[in-house]
Design a protein around this motif. Structure first.
Motif, mmCIF file in Angstrom:
data_model
loop_
_atom_site.group_PDB
_atom_site.id
_atom_site.type_symbol
_atom_site.label_atom_id
_atom_site.label_comp_id
_atom_site.label_asym_id
_atom_site.label_seq_id
_atom_site.Cartn_x
_atom_site.Cartn_y
_atom_site.Cartn_z
ATOM 1 N N LEU A 125 0.655 -1.541 -0.141
ATOM 2 C CA LEU A 125 -0.140 0.201 0.263
ATOM 3 C C LEU A 125 0.659 1.393 -0.293
ATOM 4 O O LEU A 125 0.050 1.945 -0.565
ATOM 5 N N VAL A 126 2.241 1.000 0.793
ATOM 6 C CA VAL A 126 2.398 2.252 1.027
ATOM 7 C C VAL A 126 3.865 3.202 0.009
ATOM 8 O O VAL A 126 3.733 3.240 -1.693
ATOM 9 N N GLY B 287 0.914 4.165 -3.279
ATOM 10 C CA GLY B 287 0.365 5.484 -2.899
ATOM 11 C C GLY B 287 1.573 6.674 -3.077
ATOM 12 O O GLY B 287 1.495 7.294 -3.657
ATOM 13 N N LEU B 288 2.851 6.198 -2.773
ATOM 14 C CA LEU B 288 4.059 6.614 -3.190
ATOM 15 C C LEU B 288 4.496 6.843 -4.221
ATOM 16 O O LEU B 288 4.899 8.308 -4.905
ATOM 17 N N THR C 117 -0.989 7.144 3.087
ATOM 18 C CA THR C 117 0.544 6.412 2.572
ATOM 19 C C THR C 117 1.394 6.892 3.800
ATOM 20 O O THR C 117 1.810 5.918 4.458
#
Length: 440
Positions: free
Chosen positions: A156-157, A160-161, A289
């Protein structure tokens, strides 16, 4: 070697290479990615990339030392075990104490950071406590569940990044006037004075902690399958991936905000998205994020601290009850619960993000011990040249003394308290042993 006993059974080797990498990434791609560049740029100015490079070199020396030691001592505890085995009990205690105390405060800071990004100010502490409870429970139900959660968080991180960075580069908004051209022109000027180099080194000290999460992999050494092969691979892979991510983020921020804009920003990535002319959703995505990243750092931090506490408890450097391992889930459940209570109290006391400077001194000391221990290894266990360990020790010591004086004094007080308590305990044990000997 610190090892399980009949009363303290060993942990289960259930963690795969992928799981170890996921836990390492979730430790390193934490909330610092979204906030550390501000104070680091305030210190280094246009020479931010030089500070980042120094931080990476320090991390590379420490990571290779940790990987080399972990292959020889594949048990829980990380540098606590390495220092104890190769240098002596007090060296091991210094590393373990600095890690447990410093990272306990960091865990509270991560929980508060989750809440700061995810909830209104009035709900800061309740949300932080809720995040802590969830992460403690995940750690209690087994290391494989912890690794599964870490994989999801990392995915997920990174997603999003990536969306935010691509949006910033592809936007039609103007770049900051103090972008790449001014940055490269100003580096030489910045490094031409002693104060400039001091700022760069302080910047490296701040950015180094973005890389320090690979220690979590070593502290889980007793739970990794084929540890002599998988732990070094996981540590080096994690470091290289995170180094590349931080370089891309730094270049993006410098291009879109310039050094001056980064230095005054509390949320540089969100500001970079705004400066690039992206849609309002980009700033919202940055907040989401960042909250998820802080959650991942909290999850992995709990795992790392409790395994080090387990190793210290086995040697009576912490209360022996903390060495208990749950018969069903195979985790140090009492240490995990106790850590949860301690972190919850820290959250309730106040905003510990402002008072955990001693954590920096603790982590650098932890890696200084790791480099020194790796330096003593014999040729049969060596993977990297000794000059890397010497360079690691020198840079760790140098960065400690470039920390703000409040952080340095906090670190001295932390270690002083730990040494005092352990010294008193050693004297009591010696007296008890002498008393039993006299009666016999």
């Amino acid at each position: 070697m610190t090892a399980p006993t009949q009363s303290s059974p060993g942990l289960r080797r259930e963690l795969t290479l992928g799981g170890a990498i996921a836990i390492g990434l979730s430790s390193m791609i934490g909330a610092g990615l979204f906030s550390a560049f501000g104070p680091a740029t305030a210190a280094a100015g246009s020479a931010l990339l030089v500070g980042l490079l120094i931080a990476f070199v320090v991390a590379a020396c420490n990571a290779t030392s940790t990987a080399q030691l972990a292959a020889q001592y594949p048990t829980s505890g990380g540098s606590y075990v390495y220092g104890r085995e190769r240098l002596g009990e007090w060296w091991g205690f210094m590393a373990g104490w600095g890690f447990v105390v410093g990272k306990s405060a960091s865990a509270a800071a991560m929980a508060l950071t989750v809440a700061a990004y995810a909830a209104p100010a009035a709900w800061l502490k309740p949300v932080a406590l809720a995040a802590l409870v969830v992460m403690v429970v995940l750690n209690l139900v087994g290391v494989t569940r912890t690794a599964q959660a870490a994989r999801i968080i990392v995915a997920l991180v990174l997603t999003g990044l990536a969306v935010v960075l691509v949006a910033a580069w592809l936007s039609t908004g103007p770049n900051a006037p103090t972008g790449f051209e001014a940055m490269f022109a100003g580096i030489g000027t910045r490094l031409s004075t002693a104060s400039g180099w001091y700022g760069v080194l302080q910047s490296a000290g701040l950015l180094f902690f973005a890389f320090a999460g690979y220690a979590r992999i070593a502290t889980l050494g007793e739970e990794v399958r084929d540890p002599q092969r998988n732990i070094p691979r996981a540590i080096i892979t994690t470091l290289l991936v995170v180094g590349a991510i931080y370089a891309v983020v730094a270049l993006t921020l410098l291009a879109k905000l310039g050094a001056g804009g980064i230095a005054v920003s509390d949320a540089p990535l969100a500001d970079a998205a705004d400066a690039a002319g992206t849609a309002p959703w980009a700033a919202v995505l940055v907040r989401i994020t960042a909250a998820i990243a802080a959650l991942g750092a909290l999850l992995a931090g709990i795992a790392g601290v409790t395994r080090t506490a387990l190793a210290m408890a086995r040697n009576h450097d912490l209360p022996p009850v903390l060495a208990a391992v749950h018969p069903k889930f195979g985790v140090p459940h009492i240490a995990t619960i106790v850590l949860g209570v301690v972190v919850a109290l820290l959250i309730l006391v106040g905003d510990v993000r402002e008072v955990i400077g001693f954590s920096s001194a603790g982590v650098l000391t932890y890696y200084f011990v790791a480099n020194l221990a790796a330096f003593t290894q014999q040729s049969d266990n060596r993977r990297y040249p000794r000059w890397m360990q010497v360079l690691g020790m020198v840079l760790c010591a140098l960065l400690v003394f470039t920390l703000p004086w409040q952080s340095l004094l906090g670190g001295i007080a932390m270690f002083g308290a730990g040494f005092l308590v352990r010294g008193i305990a050693e004297l009591r044990r010696a007296r008890n042993d002498a008393s039993r000997g006299a009666h016999n």
